[in-house]
Design an enzyme around this catalytic site. Structure first.
Site, PDB file in Angstrom:
ATOM      1  N   ARG A 219     137.997  71.227  39.474  1.00  0.00           N
ATOM      2  CA  ARG A 219     138.697  70.769  40.669  1.00  0.00           C
ATOM      3  C   ARG A 219     139.976  70.039  40.277  1.00  0.00           C
ATOM      4  O   ARG A 219     140.133  69.595  39.130  1.00  0.00           O
ATOM      5  CB  ARG A 219     137.801  69.852  41.502  1.00  0.00           C
ATOM      6  CG  ARG A 219     136.476  70.498  41.925  1.00  0.00           C
ATOM      7  CD  ARG A 219     135.601  69.506  42.660  1.00  0.00           C
ATOM      8  NE  ARG A 219     134.341  70.105  43.094  1.00  0.00           N
ATOM      9  CZ  ARG A 219     133.234  70.137  42.362  1.00  0.00           C
ATOM     10  NH1 ARG A 219     133.232  69.593  41.151  1.00  0.00           N
ATOM     11  NH2 ARG A 219     132.136  70.704  42.826  1.00  0.00           N
ATOM     12  N   LYS A 244     132.622  65.429  41.797  1.00  0.00           N
ATOM     13  CA  LYS A 244     131.875  65.487  43.047  1.00  0.00           C
ATOM     14  C   LYS A 244     130.366  65.466  42.819  1.00  0.00           C
ATOM     15  O   LYS A 244     129.617  64.897  43.617  1.00  0.00           O
ATOM     16  CB  LYS A 244     132.276  66.758  43.795  1.00  0.00           C
ATOM     17  CG  LYS A 244     131.785  66.853  45.220  1.00  0.00           C
ATOM     18  CD  LYS A 244     132.360  68.079  45.887  1.00  0.00           C
ATOM     19  CE  LYS A 244     131.921  68.174  47.337  1.00  0.00           C
ATOM     20  NZ  LYS A 244     132.482  69.379  47.999  1.00  0.00           N
ATOM     21  N   HIS A 315     142.418  75.462  45.613  1.00  0.00           N
ATOM     22  CA  HIS A 315     140.978  75.560  45.343  1.00  0.00           C
ATOM     23  C   HIS A 315     140.540  77.018  45.141  1.00  0.00           C
ATOM     24  O   HIS A 315     139.459  77.272  44.586  1.00  0.00           O
ATOM     25  CB  HIS A 315     140.184  74.937  46.489  1.00  0.00           C
ATOM     26  CG  HIS A 315     138.792  74.540  46.110  1.00  0.00           C
ATOM     27  ND1 HIS A 315     138.518  73.513  45.236  1.00  0.00           N
ATOM     28  CD2 HIS A 315     137.587  75.044  46.469  1.00  0.00           C
ATOM     29  CE1 HIS A 315     137.213  73.399  45.088  1.00  0.00           C
ATOM     30  NE2 HIS A 315     136.628  74.307  45.819  1.00  0.00           N
ATOM     31  N   ARG A 318     139.501  78.079  41.671  1.00  0.00           N
ATOM     32  CA  ARG A 318     138.091  77.848  41.305  1.00  0.00           C
ATOM     33  C   ARG A 318     137.228  79.011  41.780  1.00  0.00           C
ATOM     34  O   ARG A 318     136.346  79.480  41.055  1.00  0.00           O
ATOM     35  CB  ARG A 318     137.636  76.535  41.927  1.00  0.00           C
ATOM     36  CG  ARG A 318     136.206  76.128  41.637  1.00  0.00           C
ATOM     37  CD  ARG A 318     135.986  74.721  42.167  1.00  0.00           C
ATOM     38  NE  ARG A 318     134.589  74.333  42.198  1.00  0.00           N
ATOM     39  CZ  ARG A 318     133.921  73.818  41.172  1.00  0.00           C
ATOM     40  NH1 ARG A 318     134.531  73.649  40.014  1.00  0.00           N
ATOM     41  NH2 ARG A 318     132.662  73.466  41.286  1.00  0.00           N
ATOM     42  N   HIS A 341     127.764  72.854  39.702  1.00  0.00           N
ATOM     43  CA  HIS A 341     126.989  72.737  40.940  1.00  0.00           C
ATOM     44  C   HIS A 341     125.619  72.148  40.650  1.00  0.00           C
ATOM     45  O   HIS A 341     124.944  72.561  39.694  1.00  0.00           O
ATOM     46  CB  HIS A 341     126.823  74.110  41.598  1.00  0.00           C
ATOM     47  CG  HIS A 341     128.096  74.644  42.172  1.00  0.00           C
ATOM     48  ND1 HIS A 341     128.304  75.984  42.433  1.00  0.00           N
ATOM     49  CD2 HIS A 341     129.248  74.016  42.538  1.00  0.00           C
ATOM     50  CE1 HIS A 341     129.515  76.149  42.924  1.00  0.00           C
ATOM     51  NE2 HIS A 341     130.098  74.980  42.993  1.00  0.00           N
ATOM     52  N   TYR A 350     128.609  82.781  46.445  1.00  0.00           N
ATOM     53  CA  TYR A 350     129.453  83.802  45.829  1.00  0.00           C
ATOM     54  C   TYR A 350     128.741  85.152  45.729  1.00  0.00           C
ATOM     55  O   TYR A 350     129.361  86.156  45.381  1.00  0.00           O
ATOM     56  CB  TYR A 350     129.883  83.353  44.431  1.00  0.00           C
ATOM     57  CG  TYR A 350     130.707  82.094  44.435  1.00  0.00           C
ATOM     58  CD1 TYR A 350     132.061  82.130  44.738  1.00  0.00           C
ATOM     59  CD2 TYR A 350     130.131  80.863  44.156  1.00  0.00           C
ATOM     60  CE1 TYR A 350     132.822  80.965  44.751  1.00  0.00           C
ATOM     61  CE2 TYR A 350     130.881  79.697  44.161  1.00  0.00           C
ATOM     62  CZ  TYR A 350     132.214  79.764  44.454  1.00  0.00           C
ATOM     63  OH  TYR A 350     132.955  78.612  44.467  1.00  0.00           O
TER      64      TYR A 350
END
Length: 370
Positions: A219, A244, A315, A318, A341, A350
């Site tokens: 990010r 995050k 973004h 990514r 994640h 995805y």
């Protein structure tokens, strides 16, 4: 000067600067401005910042009446912020707008002298939220509703109110179909690195930031917080700082990314005591860049290659990394590890059905079959 003031507010109020701005948030930002910027900017600029934000409020047709933060509200919001940081593990950007929404709720509904959230009824909370989100887009409505509901759940956890207040917060209407994360076309990814002027120091820095985002899939705020000590040149790895997800992540350092960073360190990075990998070159020279600096550099590159503003989301780089890994047959767990994640459900987005790709592999219908 007004433009610079509004840009500073936008960085502070990210990700919902327009939806969140009101008289109370202006005063909260000015308090942050006094604490964080007077070391590098004259204190008299506060008047200019206040005037710029009030002019923006006037253009948006919102009330300019100054909100008064009562001590009770400030204390409760401070406790809520500590809970979000220490227990929930939320990042500063998320905590910032949730603090703002909690303070706005208390200042609007809790009168001085009342006993906190116990004085509120579900209908009052429901009416407040509906008035707060009136005219906003569904995404902004969802962000504000989640923030208010989270604060009221915290209030119930601490015994400040019953569970009915959180349940009374209306949610945002959402579409039944989930849109796939969009990746850049290969031609865009080919043209983007070539758009930087490597004869200039800032061009070398921006190119290195571009390679970090393109090759590692991290990010923008994670790229901005990279330190010199995060790179292990002997092992060929880079440790991405906790973002995050609240945990750091060690990734292999691709050769092209490493070469871009080395070129910047040797020929472009100014002399500074800072250990940040990417630093400012002009104003505030030597200070670490911010996520806004990274986004601005990439958006300028998108404009140079003729990409429309509607398709210039940083973004998406990514998403492009995730899509590239998916197309090469990389397992879901490995993709989740690269992207950092915590839940496989996030990465599974995805793997949703892409009708465009299915058309390429679909067999033609036999004409001789009835």
């Amino acid at each position: 000067m007004y433009e610079q003031a509004i840009l500073q507010y936008e960085r502070w109020a990210w990700p919902e600067p327009v939806a969140a701005i009101d008289a109370a948030s202006v005063e909260e930002f000015l308090a942050y401005f006094r604490e964080s910027w007077t070391k590098h900017q004259p204190s008299q600029l506060e008047g200019t910042v206040r005037a710029a934000l009030r002019q923006l409020l006037k253009m948006l047709g919102r009330p300019i009446k100054r909100s008064v933060w009562c001590p009770q509200s400030s204390h409760m919001v401070a406790l809520y912020d500590a809970y979000m940081a220490d227990v929930a593990g939320l990042g500063e950007s998320t905590r910032r707008y949730r603090r703002r929404e909690a303070g706005n709720l208390l200042n609007a509904l809790v009168s001085e002298g009342q006993t906190g959230l116990w004085s509120l009824s579900p209908s009052e909370v429901r009416d407040y939220v509906r008035e707060r989100v009136e005219g906003l887009k569904p995404k902004s409505v969802g962000v504000i509703s989640v923030a208010i509901r989270s604060f009221l759940r915290y209030g119930h956890l601490c015994g400040h109110c019953g569970p009915e207040l959180a349940r009374s917060v209306p949610g945002a209407a959402s579409s039944c179909t989930r849109r796939l994360p969009k990746a850049f076309d290969p031609e865009v990814l080919r043209q983007l690195p070539a758009s930087f002027d490597l004869t200039r120091a800032t061009g070398q820095r921006d190119y290195a930031m571009c390679r970090v985002l393109m090759d590692l899939g991290i990010r923008t705020d994670e790229a901005a917080r990279l330190q010199l000590d995060d790179i292990d040149w002997h092992r060929g790895t880079v440790t991405v700082p906790a973002g995050k997800s609240g945990r750091s992540n060690t990734l292999p350092l691709p050769s092209m990314t490493g070469e871009a960073i080395v070129a910047y360190l040797r020929g472009g990075r100014p002399r500074t005591q800072s250990r940040a990998l990417f630093v400012h070159h002009r104003s505030r020279s030597g200070y670490p860049v911010t996520a806004a600096t990274v986004r601005a550099a990439l958006r300028a590159a998108f404009r140079r290659i003729g990409l429309p503003d509607s398709l210039s989301q940083v973004h998406r780089l990514r998403h492009s990394v995730a899509t590239r890994l998916l197309e090469t047959g990389t397992p879901l767990k490995s993709i989740a590890d690269v992207l950092g994640h915590l839940s496989y459900d996030t990465t599974a987005g995805y793997l949703s059905v892409d009708v465009g790709r299915l058309r390429k592999v679909a067999m033609p219908w036999p004409e001789n079959m009835s």
